[in-house]
Design a protein around this motif. Structure first.
Motif, PDB file in Angstrom:
ATOM      1  N   GLN A  15       0.825  -1.210   0.000  1.00  0.00           N
ATOM      2  CA  GLN A  15       0.000   0.000   0.000  1.00  0.00           C
ATOM      3  C   GLN A  15       0.860   1.261   0.000  1.00  0.00           C
ATOM      4  O   GLN A  15       1.875   1.337   0.674  1.00  0.00           O
ATOM      5  N   LEU A  17       1.216   5.490   0.604  1.00  0.00           N
ATOM      6  CA  LEU A  17       0.726   6.519   1.502  1.00  0.00           C
ATOM      7  C   LEU A  17       0.793   7.855   0.769  1.00  0.00           C
ATOM      8  O   LEU A  17       1.827   8.207   0.196  1.00  0.00           O
ATOM      9  N   SER A  33       0.473  12.942   6.130  1.00  0.00           N
ATOM     10  CA  SER A  33       0.175  11.536   5.838  1.00  0.00           C
ATOM     11  C   SER A  33      -1.331  11.397   5.714  1.00  0.00           C
ATOM     12  O   SER A  33      -2.067  11.651   6.674  1.00  0.00           O
ATOM     13  N   LYS A  35      -4.663   8.989   4.415  1.00  0.00           N
ATOM     14  CA  LYS A  35      -5.166   7.669   4.035  1.00  0.00           C
ATOM     15  C   LYS A  35      -6.042   7.808   2.802  1.00  0.00           C
ATOM     16  O   LYS A  35      -6.768   8.790   2.656  1.00  0.00           O
TER      17      LYS A  35
END
Length: 120
Positions: A15, A17, A33, A35
């Motif tokens: 994944q 970021l 950061s 999601k």
């Protein structure tokens, strides 16, 4: 030209970021950061199916007609999207109380679903 966001790392397939956002209008940049929503992780095929599904308000006959596919294929595509979103609902095919409780214990169904099945 804007590109679609990558779902995973092209090197290790893990994944990604998001760390930077930029306004297309005023050039403001925000770093941090962030999601991604769970829908951004879907394949283009899944996103296209969801678009058709919503446009046709979930009407299976209309989806069949638009995509030129059969009812079982529509169901399979829907199940694939549901699974890709992390929902692993398993239909209990009988009202056998033991099977319902075993499904609940495995986490295949929620407590609310189990109560509903046990009342039937």
């Amino acid at each position: 030209m804007q590109k679609n966001i990558l779902n995973s790392c092209p090197v290790c397939n893990h994944q990604l970021l998001v760390t930077k956002l930029k306004c297309c209008h005023c050039d403001t940049t925000i770093e941090g950061s962030f999601k991604l929503c769970k829908f951004s992780k879907l394949s283009e095929e899944h996103k296209d199916f969801i678009d058709v599904f919503i446009k046709n308000r979930g009407n299976i006959k209309e989806i069949e007609r638009e995509l030129g596919i059969s009812y079982p294929t529509v169901r399979n595509k829907l199940e694939a999207v549901i699974s890709a979103l992390g929902h692993n609902y398993v239909e209990v095919k009988t009202n056998n109380k033991k099977e319902v409780l075993e499904s609940l214990n495995r986490g295949d169904i929620t407590a609310e679903e189990a109560v509903k099945l046990l009342k039937e």
